[in-house]
Design a protein around this motif. Structure first.
Motif, PDB file in Angstrom:
ATOM      1  N   THR A   6       0.835  -1.203   0.000  1.00 38.01           N
ATOM      2  CA  THR A   6       0.000   0.000   0.000  1.00 38.01           C
ATOM      3  C   THR A   6       0.871   1.256   0.000  1.00 38.01           C
ATOM      4  O   THR A   6       2.015   1.230   0.451  1.00 38.01           O
ATOM      5  N   HIS A   7       0.310   2.335  -0.513  1.00 35.94           N
ATOM      6  CA  HIS A   7       1.034   3.614  -0.567  1.00 35.94           C
ATOM      7  C   HIS A   7       0.247   4.712   0.152  1.00 35.94           C
ATOM      8  O   HIS A   7      -0.981   4.718   0.123  1.00 35.94           O
ATOM      9  N   THR A   8       0.984   5.633   0.769  1.00 34.04           N
ATOM     10  CA  THR A   8       0.363   6.753   1.486  1.00 34.04           C
ATOM     11  C   THR A   8       0.849   8.067   0.877  1.00 34.04           C
ATOM     12  O   THR A   8       1.628   8.059  -0.080  1.00 34.04           O
ATOM     13  N   SER A  11       4.456   8.873  -0.173  1.00 31.47           N
ATOM     14  CA  SER A  11       4.899   8.798  -1.571  1.00 31.47           C
ATOM     15  C   SER A  11       3.722   9.227  -2.439  1.00 31.47           C
ATOM     16  O   SER A  11       3.291  10.367  -2.346  1.00 31.47           O
ATOM     17  N   ASP A  12       3.162   8.336  -3.244  1.00 32.28           N
ATOM     18  CA  ASP A  12       2.143   8.787  -4.189  1.00 32.28           C
ATOM     19  C   ASP A  12       0.761   8.201  -3.941  1.00 32.28           C
ATOM     20  O   ASP A  12      -0.028   8.076  -4.859  1.00 32.28           O
ATOM     21  N   GLY A  13       0.463   7.870  -2.691  1.00 33.72           N
ATOM     22  CA  GLY A  13      -0.904   7.501  -2.355  1.00 33.72           C
ATOM     23  C   GLY A  13      -1.687   8.750  -1.998  1.00 33.72           C
ATOM     24  O   GLY A  13      -1.092   9.811  -1.767  1.00 33.72           O
ATOM     25  N   ASP A  36       5.736   2.529   0.895  1.00 33.86           N
ATOM     26  CA  ASP A  36       5.897   3.706   0.034  1.00 33.86           C
ATOM     27  C   ASP A  36       7.175   3.603  -0.794  1.00 33.86           C
ATOM     28  O   ASP A  36       8.133   2.940  -0.404  1.00 33.86           O
ATOM     29  N   HIS A  37       7.168   4.294  -1.942  1.00 32.48           N
ATOM     30  CA  HIS A  37       8.328   4.276  -2.842  1.00 32.48           C
ATOM     31  C   HIS A  37       9.514   4.995  -2.202  1.00 32.48           C
ATOM     32  O   HIS A  37       9.448   6.198  -1.937  1.00 32.48           O
ATOM     33  N   ASP A  38      10.583   4.275  -1.994  1.00 34.07           N
ATOM     34  CA  ASP A  38      11.873   4.839  -1.572  1.00 34.07           C
ATOM     35  C   ASP A  38      11.807   5.766  -0.350  1.00 34.07           C
ATOM     36  O   ASP A  38      12.667   6.634  -0.198  1.00 34.07           O
ATOM     37  N   PHE A 248      -2.389  -0.507  -3.320  1.00 34.51           N
ATOM     38  CA  PHE A 248      -3.382   0.548  -3.097  1.00 34.51           C
ATOM     39  C   PHE A 248      -2.722   1.932  -3.105  1.00 34.51           C
ATOM     40  O   PHE A 248      -1.708   2.137  -2.444  1.00 34.51           O
ATOM     41  N   HIS A 249      -3.292   2.859  -3.892  1.00 36.41           N
ATOM     42  CA  HIS A 249      -2.802   4.245  -3.958  1.00 36.41           C
ATOM     43  C   HIS A 249      -3.930   5.249  -3.663  1.00 36.41           C
ATOM     44  O   HIS A 249      -3.800   6.433  -3.988  1.00 36.41           O
ATOM     45  N   GLY A 250      -5.043   4.765  -3.131  1.00 34.59           N
ATOM     46  CA  GLY A 250      -6.179   5.669  -2.902  1.00 34.59           C
ATOM     47  C   GLY A 250      -6.697   6.228  -4.217  1.00 34.59           C
ATOM     48  O   GLY A 250      -6.765   5.505  -5.226  1.00 34.59           O
TER      49      GLY A 250
HETATM   50 ZN    ZN Z   1       3.209   4.412  -6.607  1.00 34.46          ZN
END
Ligand code: ZN
Ligand code: AMP
Ligand code: FE
Ligand code: FE
Length: 299
Positions: A6-8, A11-13, A36-38, A248-250
């Protein structure tokens, strides 16, 4: 139900770490990892919220590794210690390389007649790390594109005219980084590697395993049942841990729902049990290697 990808907004969520945990609780997830990315910026707030409501939480990350022109290699790290010095320093280097890439993409977009500014993009990122989905949102807002897929295909996808590469770690260095931070490395969504056949994937996975890869993401929102079954069979054959998540990125990937992906995903809970056992085993092994004392409970 669990979700281990999942992403928040770190990063890009589109959901903040707290909002994501809150949603996970509402839909009845029994465990969640944020990846999250990096960046690990979302871990502390998500962890605090998970502790508050009593949800099983896995601190994670998704590292973009150096790979071929056509494909994408992402390596997930579970149970990383975000306070590890080497880990922090390396992430800082990756963030810096992102920062250097972004204005170059703005310049190329402007030259292509897409007049968005760095400020527009930063605003879309809302204080988190800037990623290409934020470029897409800014382009849509200013009327240069109708949708995110259009923005990517025409301008910012890998291979499109305004794409700029960023410094990446090699697959080996990505795996090392995760392991040095005490994490369990898992190859994300193998289909984005764009390998022509199963044989090539198998041989790559064998190489990655030699480098220290531990698991394979077999459950993924865009996998067909057949792809899912093939990945599981391959993971079993090669002795890799089976993992899974929705990515998941919302609102930034509106069709993908937390826990269920496009609606029918079902990630078995044993996956999280196995991941926890593996993490504990690796922690013990690393202590043995360092000659440290092991407590009777195995920790
Ligand atoms: Zn992403
Ligand atoms: P970045 O980390 O800035 O390179 O951006 C990576 C993000 O862009 C990932 O979250 C992907 O989901 C998204 N992305 C990459 N390629 C595409 C594409 N062709 N269409 C839509 N989203 C994409
Ligand atoms: Fe990914
Ligand atoms: Fe992801």
């Amino acid at each position: 139900m669990i979700d281990l990808h999942t992403h928040t907004t770190a990063s890009d969520g589109s959901l903040s770490p707290e909002e994501l945990i809150c949603l996970a609780n509402e839909i009845g997830l029994s465990g969640i990892a944020i990846t999250d990315h990096d960046t690990t910026d979302g871990i502390a707030p998500a962890k605090a919220e998970a502790e508050r409501i009593g949800m099983l939480f896995v601190p994670g990350i998704e590292i973009s590794a150096e790979y071929t022109e056509q494909g994408t290699m992402h390596i997930l790290g579970y149970f990383v210690d975000e306070k590890n010095d080497y880990f922090e320093e390396t992430l800082l280097f990756l963030k810096e390389s992102r920062k250097q890439r972004n204005p170059k993409m703005i310049k190329l977009l402007n030259e292509a007649g897409v007049y968005i500014t760095m400020d527009d993009v930063v605003q879309e990122a809302g204080g988190g790390q800037v990623g290409r989905p934020h470029f897409a949102k800014a382009m849509i807002k200013k009327g240069f594109c109708a949708s995110t897929p259009e923005a990517f295909d025409k301008y910012i996808a890998k291979g499109a005219p305004c794409y700029v590469n960023k410094e990446r770690l090699t697959p080996k260095d990505s795996i090392d980084l995760i392991r040095r931070a005490g994490g369990v490395p898992v190859l994300a969504h193998p289909k984005t590697l764009k390998l022509p056949n199963k044989k090539d994937l198998k041989s790559l996975l064998k190489d990655l395993k030699k480098m220290g890869l531990v698991g394979l993401e077999c459950y993924y929102f865009s996998n067909t049942k057949e792809e899912e079954a093939n990945s599981i069979a391959l993971a079993r054959e090669l002795g890799l841990l089976i993992s899974g998540g929705t990515d998941f990125h919302g609102k930034n990937k509106p069709k993908v729902r937390l826990g269920v992906g496009l609606g029918n995903m079902n990630i078995p809970e044993y996956i999280l049990d196995n991941l926890i056992s593996m993490h504990e085993k690796m922690a013990v092994n690393s202590k043995v290697q360092k000659g440290e004392e092991i407590q009777p409970d195995g920790h």
